[in-house]
Design an enzyme around this catalytic site. Structure first.
Site, mmCIF file in Angstrom:
data_model
loop_
_atom_site.group_PDB
_atom_site.id
_atom_site.type_symbol
_atom_site.label_atom_id
_atom_site.label_comp_id
_atom_site.label_asym_id
_atom_site.label_seq_id
_atom_site.Cartn_x
_atom_site.Cartn_y
_atom_site.Cartn_z
ATOM 1 C CG ASP A 185 -7.003 -1.469 7.767
ATOM 2 O OD1 ASP A 185 -6.416 -0.382 7.653
ATOM 3 O OD2 ASP A 185 -7.901 -1.687 8.606
ATOM 4 C CD GLU A 290 -3.395 2.747 6.700
ATOM 5 O OE1 GLU A 290 -3.793 3.886 6.397
ATOM 6 O OE2 GLU A 290 -3.929 2.065 7.588
ATOM 7 C CG ASP A 372 -11.422 -2.661 9.857
ATOM 8 O OD1 ASP A 372 -11.082 -1.472 9.979
ATOM 9 O OD2 ASP A 372 -11.830 -3.364 10.806
#
Length: 395
Positions: A185, A290, A372
């Site tokens: 992340d 992502e 996170d």
């Protein structure tokens, strides 16, 4: 597989002068070809019987003219103008494909470079032989052993670099029975948070150098006001368009100092990203990240500077090519997947979660989460399901 190794050069004064001439020749050829392309395209629109402009036709036109009209082009390698026009042709292909903006004219002092491909330039140890120049010292030998495709000499701040493109055989694709999977992340407070619980803090190179950059920028602005007065303008009066502004030696020194500071910022950021991506590829077989909308994130003005300082796009680029080089897998998770709002323990999805909420407790299973780390664990879960499927998404 195509890889490039960018190596710092150590030219003497004569060699640096040659580099500037070659870069100027390439820029002149590029701008001239772009102007001709626009004129010929307008003529074709008015009369469709005329031929469309092409990169090959523009190169032939330049070859027919340069000995008489531009004899100074012969002082440098023939690849400098020819490859510049080929790059223009590729720029138009990218524009028509919708992946790039319309090509623009190049300006002296910005991204000065020229490319060598057909001329026999040779890399031997810590030196490179450039046509019509001779041997130039390099700071390190070429790392890759393969077929040399081309080399590009470019300038960053006041240093010259050689980027050597090498063609290597594709690595074998190895799929182990038990694969190490990690979710990554990306963020601002921590550059990367792993599903293992590790947090890697970014260097924040631009934020650390901001005070020095402001001081240098103010110094250059004061020097520019003095130059305007010497040129006959009033203090604070904007410079008329097209009016050349002579720069003093002190102004050039300030420019070089600012350029070196920006280059150092970029080097610190790139070094941190290289270390992080290399570590991830060496430790894990499958990595999930992502699909961040970086352009949209930069519209958040309070965080835009911090987001740009992290280099999210460069992180993804490095991770993708290093994973492909080592036969590893990168799973790209949709940007709409609620990785932060979903409880990694029970799957409950929070209806709302503001950016300021860095920790939260699941109302269903009462598990306390770090925002996170929870997002990284959810990304790892997506990667694990992708690995179990028949065809995981490869880098």
């Amino acid at each position: 597989m195509i890889l490039a190794h960018k190596i710092a050069l150590d030219p003497n004064n004569v060699q640096e002068t040659y580099f500037r001439k070659a870069a100027g020749t390439a820029r002149f050829a590029y701008n001239g070809a772009l102007d001709q392309w626009q004129q010929q395209f307008d003529a074709w629109k008015a009369d469709p019987t005329l031929p469309k402009p092409t990169e090959a036709a523009l190169r032939r036109q330049l070859n027919a003219l340069k000995r008489d009209a531009f004899p100074w082009m012969l002082e440098v390698t023939k690849n400098a103008p020819q490859m510049a026009i080929m790059h223009l042709g590729q720029a138009f292909k990218n524009f028509f494909a919708g992946i790039a903006e319309y090509p623009t004219f190049k300006k002296k002092g910005r991204h000065d470079s020229f490319t060598l491909t057909n001329d026999p330039f040779t890399v031997k140890g810590q030196k490179v032989h450039i046509p019509k120049l001779g041997w130039v010292r390099m700071h390190e030998p070429l790392r890759f052993i393969g077929t040399v495709v081309e080399g590009t000499v470019s300038r960053t701040a006041d240093r010259w670099f050689l980027s050597v493109t090498v063609e290597l055989p594709d690595p074998p694709s190895v799929r182990r029975e038990s694969q190490a999977v990690v979710g990554v992340d990306l963020g601002v407070s921590a550059l990367a948070t792993l599903s293992t619980g590790e947090k890697i803090v970014g260097p924040k190179a631009y934020a650390d150098a901001l005070a020095q950059l402001r001081r240098l920028s103010k110094q250059f602005s004061r020097q520019m006001e003095v130059a305007k007065v010497r040129a006959g303008l009033q203090p604070g009066q904007p410079t008329p368009k097209g009016m050349p502004m002579p720069l003093s030696q002190n102004m050039r020194k300030t420019q070089r100092r600012m350029a070196r500071r920006h280059a150092r910022i970029a080097n610190i950021r790139a070094d941190a990203l290289h270390q992080l991506t290399t570590d991830l590829v060496q430790r894990f077989d499958v990595m999930a990240i992502e699909d961040l909308n970086v352009a949209g994130m930069l519209k958040n003005h309070p965080l835009a500077r911090a987001i740009a300082d992290m280099g999210f796009g460069e992180f993804r680029r490095q991770l993708a090519y290093k994973a492909a080089q080592c036969g590893k897998t990168v799973v790209i998770v949709s940007r709409w997947y609620p990785s932060s709002k979903t409880c990694s323990a029970c799957g409950y999805k929070m209806p709302k979660m503001p950016l300021a909420m860095r920790e939260w407790t699941c109302p269903e299973c009462h598990t306390h989460h770090d925002r996170d780390i929870n997002a990284a664990i959810n990304l790892r879960t997506v990667a694990e399901s992708s690995v179990r499927s028949s065809s995981p998404v490869s880098a």
